[in-house]
Design a protein around this motif. Structure first.
Motif, mmCIF file in Angstrom:
data_model
loop_
_atom_site.group_PDB
_atom_site.id
_atom_site.type_symbol
_atom_site.label_atom_id
_atom_site.label_comp_id
_atom_site.label_asym_id
_atom_site.label_seq_id
_atom_site.Cartn_x
_atom_site.Cartn_y
_atom_site.Cartn_z
ATOM 1 N N THR A 22 -1.739 5.024 5.310
ATOM 2 C CA THR A 22 -1.043 5.175 4.032
ATOM 3 C C THR A 22 -0.796 6.641 3.699
ATOM 4 N N TRP A 51 2.502 4.001 7.014
ATOM 5 C CA TRP A 51 2.655 2.687 6.372
ATOM 6 C C TRP A 51 4.014 2.565 5.699
ATOM 7 N N LEU A 76 0.796 -1.220 0.000
ATOM 8 C CA LEU A 76 0.000 0.000 0.000
ATOM 9 C C LEU A 76 0.832 1.274 0.000
ATOM 10 N N ALA A 77 2.149 1.164 0.145
ATOM 11 C CA ALA A 77 2.998 2.357 0.111
ATOM 12 C C ALA A 77 3.748 2.485 -1.206
#
Length: 378
Positions: A246, A251, A173-174
């Motif tokens: 995020t 994150w 997610l990063a």
């Protein structure tokens, strides 16, 4: 059609693999199977349960994992950090189906095979739910004269069953990813660009950008100039909390190996099962050149692992020509590469999956597309 040799299921006794094996046995009782994985005891237990099957030991993280086995086809249902099994299949001229690769690994595998002559098709079906989202997107696109935009939105239930492969896919997610926007490749951050969506069960939520292989292939196979995939959870707090992690950069700070256990604890808490729902909006022009949109929905009451397994069955039928059409030529192909849509819709209905919003369409023959059309995405 297959010959007398068995079909090998790598990871065949896992959460998804077991369901794939049972679906194949139910749909094709005459096909023999090799249930393969590191744990021979688990493989043999499932093989005995299925009948007309054999359990074998196979480690996809070791070179030459087939060790001389020559199955009629291979279905990879386990994440493999290397391409050992893929290369064994290519070198042996064995049809190969993979439902586990996220886009980064897919691009790497396409590059790996670029200079290798293929003697059998390689079907990469790691798009959402074994490529089912892409197949339904193609079906929706066939209701239009010209496809301009495809938006795929997913509601992921926190109560659903999931395996560790699923969370490894989501544990990105990063990392920015590229997708087609207005005919140009754009770099997009996950969990940005929210859209409000009301799904079939009436739940309204914001869905956020997410990286899937569907966004790589659908621009080529449908000629859509914009293709997006978005995701949300069926719990508002979890969706908003993950967005906070995020967007705040937290994150990214915990993305190193030392924090893997922490990230997995936030993402991986599988339940006993819940409905999985997908919303697909295809926008373009009708035969009269007027703007037109087709909205299709997919609902599987048995959840995302069942839908993924069903996607694997649909793609295996396509790989081997068991869906009433000639099997693909030796090439890299995808779920949206000339899918047999009517066959896919029949199987979805047969196994309790509702695909709504698709009017009767002229199932025009689709041009076969291969990885050669994806150089800018590799």
């Amino acid at each position: 059609m297959t010959d007398k040799k068995p079909i090998l299921l790598a990871g065949g006794y896992g959460l998804v693999g077991r369901q794939v094996a049972k679906l194949i046995r139910q749909q094709h009782p005459d096909l023999s199977l090799l249930i393969a994985g590191r744990n021979l005891e688990k493989a043999e237990l499932l093989a005995n349960e299925l009948g007309n099957s054999q359990g074998i030991q196979l480690d996809v993280e070791q070179p030459n994992p087939l060790k001389g086995e020559q199955p009629s086809a291979i279905v990879a249902i386990v994440n493999a950090p290397y391409d050992y099994l893929l290369l064994d299949a290519v070198n042996g001229g064995i049809p190969y189906l993979d439902v586990t690769r996220w886009p980064e690994r897919l691009r790497a595998s396409i590059t790996e095979l670029a200079d290798k002559p293929l003697q059998a098709p390689v079907l990469f079906a790691s798009g959402w739910m074994g490529g089912i989202a892409s197949v339904i997107a193609v079906a929706a696109a066939q209701t239009l004269a010209k496809t301009e935009r495809i938006d795929i939105s997913v509601l992921f239930s926190l109560k659903d069953k999931s395996g560790p492969n699923s969370v490894e896919y989501m544990d990105r997610l990063a990392i920015p990813f590229k997708t087609m926007v207005s005919g140009q490749l754009k770099s997009v951050l996950p969990y940005t660009d929210p859209h409000t969506l009301t799904i079939p069960n009436g739940y309204t939520t914001s869905v956020y950008r997410y990286d899937t292989p569907d966004q790589m292939t659908l621009p080529q196979t449908t000629e859509a100039t914009t293709v997006t995939a978005r995701i949300a959870f069926d719990d508002a707090f979890s969706t908003n909390f993950l967005r906070f992690l995020t967007r705040s950069g937290i994150w990214r700070l915990i993305s190193s190996m030392r924090f893997t256990a922490l990230r997995r604890s936030l993402l991986y808490s599988p339940g006993r099962g819940a409905s999985h729902e997908i919303h697909i909006a295809v926008t373009g022009k009708g035969a009269d050149n007027a703007s037109q949109q087709t909205i299709a929905t997919i609902v599987d009451p048995q959840g995302q692992t069942h839908l993924t397994a069903l996607g694997a069955l649909i793609q295996l039928d396509r790989l081997l020509g068991l869906d009433g059409a000639k099997a693909p030529n030796p090439a890299i192909v995808y779920p949206d590469t000339a899918p047999q849509i009517d066959h896919a819709l029949r199987l979805l209905a047969q196994f309790g999956v509702t695909a709504s919003g698709l009017p009767e369409a002229d199932r025009r023959p689709l041009q076969q597309h291969t990885a050669a059309l994806l150089p800018t995405l590799v």
